[in-house]
Design a protein around this motif. Sequence first.
Motif, PDB file in Angstrom:
ATOM      1  N   ASP A  59       0.836  -1.210   0.000  1.00 21.17           N
ATOM      2  CA  ASP A  59       0.000   0.000   0.000  1.00 21.17           C
ATOM      3  C   ASP A  59       0.866   1.253   0.000  1.00 21.17           C
ATOM      4  O   ASP A  59       0.629   2.191  -0.756  1.00 21.17           O
TER       5      ASP A  59
ATOM      6  N   ARG B 151       4.065   1.548  -0.838  1.00 14.87           N
ATOM      7  CA  ARG B 151       4.815   1.628  -2.095  1.00 14.87           C
ATOM      8  C   ARG B 151       3.919   2.196  -3.201  1.00 14.87           C
ATOM      9  O   ARG B 151       4.329   3.070  -3.966  1.00 14.87           O
ATOM     10  N   GLY B 152       2.669   1.735  -3.267  1.00 13.43           N
ATOM     11  CA  GLY B 152       1.740   2.234  -4.272  1.00 13.43           C
ATOM     12  C   GLY B 152       1.420   3.708  -4.090  1.00 13.43           C
ATOM     13  O   GLY B 152       1.391   4.473  -5.067  1.00 13.43           O
TER      14      GLY B 152
ATOM     15  N   SER C 260       4.444   5.725  -5.124  1.00 13.27           N
ATOM     16  CA  SER C 260       4.590   5.685  -6.584  1.00 13.27           C
ATOM     17  C   SER C 260       3.606   6.620  -7.266  1.00 13.27           C
ATOM     18  O   SER C 260       3.969   7.339  -8.197  1.00 13.27           O
ATOM     19  N   ARG C 261       2.357   6.621  -6.804  1.00 14.51           N
ATOM     20  CA  ARG C 261       1.343   7.485  -7.411  1.00 14.51           C
ATOM     21  C   ARG C 261       1.605   8.971  -7.134  1.00 14.51           C
ATOM     22  O   ARG C 261       1.257   9.824  -7.939  1.00 14.51           O
TER      23      ARG C 261
END
Length: 114
Positions: free
Chosen positions: A18, A20-21, A24-25
């Motif tokens: 979560d 990391r996502g 990244s976003r």
Amino acid sequence: MYLVDIRLESAARLSPADVRGLLSRAALPGDGVEHIYVQPFRPSDPAPLPSGPAPPRDAALCLDAVLFLSHLTLTESERAADALLERCTRRGLRLRRLSAVPLTLLVELLALEG
């Protein structure tokens, strides 16, 4: 390339994937993010948790992340990391930059140990 160590300080129960996502976003092309690594740790134990069975859900876990940033200077890397963390803060996460180190220095230190 610089490695920037950050810590999730929000109370939200998020998995490493979560976080990391979300990072990244929130990253923009100018941030120079090449890779994001996230790992759990227990506040009383500074060492990372080994791979294996998941800890009990009530265990106090925190998440640390390492941003691999492709910038020419430490200052540029710190600014890019701070901008990324600010964007995440606006999205409800609270993250803090702990340290930044050139990847070449880390490799040299690891070579001295081995």
